[in-house]
Design an enzyme around this catalytic site. Structure first.
Site, PDB file in Angstrom:
ATOM      1  N   ILE A 117       0.877  -1.262   0.239  1.00  0.00           N
ATOM      2  CA  ILE A 117      -0.202   0.011  -0.073  1.00  0.00           C
ATOM      3  C   ILE A 117       0.785   1.244  -0.035  1.00  0.00           C
ATOM      4  CG2 ILE A 117      -1.832   1.267   1.183  1.00  0.00           C
ATOM      5  CD1 ILE A 117      -2.592  -1.224   2.441  1.00  0.00           C
ATOM      6  N   ASP A 153      11.937   3.562   3.898  1.00  0.00           N
ATOM      7  CA  ASP A 153      11.533   2.059   3.961  1.00  0.00           C
ATOM      8  C   ASP A 153      12.936   1.290   4.715  1.00  0.00           C
ATOM      9  OD1 ASP A 153      10.705  -0.783   4.299  1.00  0.00           O
ATOM     10  OD2 ASP A 153       9.191   0.137   2.840  1.00  0.00           O
ATOM     11  N   SER A 177      -6.778   1.670  11.071  1.00  0.00           N
ATOM     12  CA  SER A 177      -7.371   0.495  10.305  1.00  0.00           C
ATOM     13  C   SER A 177      -8.743   0.474  10.797  1.00  0.00           C
ATOM     14  CB  SER A 177      -6.729  -0.983  11.054  1.00  0.00           C
ATOM     15  OG  SER A 177      -7.451  -2.143  10.813  1.00  0.00           O
ATOM     16  N   TYR A 225      -2.134  -5.853  17.535  1.00  0.00           N
ATOM     17  CA  TYR A 225      -2.266  -4.892  16.155  1.00  0.00           C
ATOM     18  C   TYR A 225      -3.384  -3.790  16.390  1.00  0.00           C
ATOM     19  CZ  TYR A 225      -3.395  -3.309  11.508  1.00  0.00           C
ATOM     20  OH  TYR A 225      -3.669  -2.629  10.374  1.00  0.00           O
ATOM     21  N   LYS A 255      -3.334   0.197  16.292  1.00  0.00           N
ATOM     22  CA  LYS A 255      -4.102   1.299  15.669  1.00  0.00           C
ATOM     23  C   LYS A 255      -4.903   2.368  16.282  1.00  0.00           C
ATOM     24  CE  LYS A 255      -1.922   0.173  12.102  1.00  0.00           C
ATOM     25  NZ  LYS A 255      -0.948   1.191  11.323  1.00  0.00           N
TER      26      LYS A 255
END
Length: 255
Positions: free
Chosen positions: A21, A40, A146, A159, A163
């Site tokens: 993405i 990155d 998310s 996770y 988020k």
């Protein structure tokens, strides 16, 4: 400078931009005229070359978002190369390779690693870029959360918690940076069939189909589905929008 493009003359840092993405965000912003910094821990030079071959401006930097010195160098190199930093997309995160499991099986080390990359990584990047944006009296920061935050899905507690922290961070930062002309918003994707997700056996079959069935628009989500919203949040069209969460998941969450 092509003024017909929405991001002409802007400089954008995208973390986690070597693939998936993040790479789609980078390409979309480049197509709208932004100079792109691909940050990155992986090699992003192939994408940088591709953007330059299309007539855009791009540079690749090896960056560890959990390292304050690494992200400080990222910002300094961006300003040196392109003259400013107008946009930061905090996309780097652990997800695609993560194996879902009951929270009782998540180790303390796994929890800390998730928080280090997904939460502290975003914090370090905002902290590094904010002085430049405050100096310019302009900036767009887009944090990536998310849709799971609004569902409370099982088997991904570390996770989803990370988020949720991103949503809270966005709201606080919007308040702190508003007087400096810096807008801070959150883009919250649903399950997107990116490279890493497609490579993970955990995200196949009934798990994916059940997710699709929960949507108003019943199909798989692609990285490209996220890009129109991302361009909007990075452009002048959203200059009076800050502290918000925009869920892009085909209507699974109506938040």
């Amino acid at each position: 400078m092509d003024r017909s493009k929405k991001l002409s003359g802007r400089v954008a840092i995208i973390t986690g931009a070597a693939q998936g993405i993040g790479a789609s965000y980078a390409s979309a912003l480049a197509d709208e005229g932004a100079a792109i910094v691909l940050a990155d821990i992986l090699d992003a030079e192939p994408l940088a070359q591709e953007i330059r071959q299309r007539g855009g401006k791009a540079m690749a930097l090896k960056v560890d978002v959990t390292s304050a010195s690494s992200v400080k160098s990222m910002v300094a190199n961006s300003v040196e190369e392109f003259g400013s930093v107008d946009i930061l997309i905090n996309n780097a995160a652990l997800f695609g390779n993560v194996q879902p499991k009951p929270f009782l099986q998540i180790t303390s080390e796994e929890w800390d690693r998730m928080m280090s990359v997904n939460v502290r990584g975003a914090f370090e990047c905002v902290k590094a870029v904010a002085p430049q944006m405050k100096k310019q009296k302009y900036g767009k920061i887009v944090n990536i959360a998310s849709g799971t935050v609004f569902k409370g899905i099982p088997l991904m507690l570390h996770y989803v918690s990370s988020k949720g922290a991103i949503v809270a961070m966005t709201r606080c930062l919007a308040r702190e940076l508003g007087d400096d002309g810096v807008r801070v918003n959150t883009l919250a994707p649903g399950l997107v069939m990116s490279e890493s997700v497609l490579d993970n056996p955990a995200w196949r079959g009934a798990v994916v189909q059940n997710n699709v069935n929960s949507r108003a628009i019943k199909r798989d989500a692609t990285p490209e589905d996220m890009c129109g919203t991302m361009v909007y949040l990075c452009s002048s069209e959203s200059d009076f929008v800050t502290g918000q969460v925009l869920v892009v998941d085909g209507g699974s969450v109506t938040h």
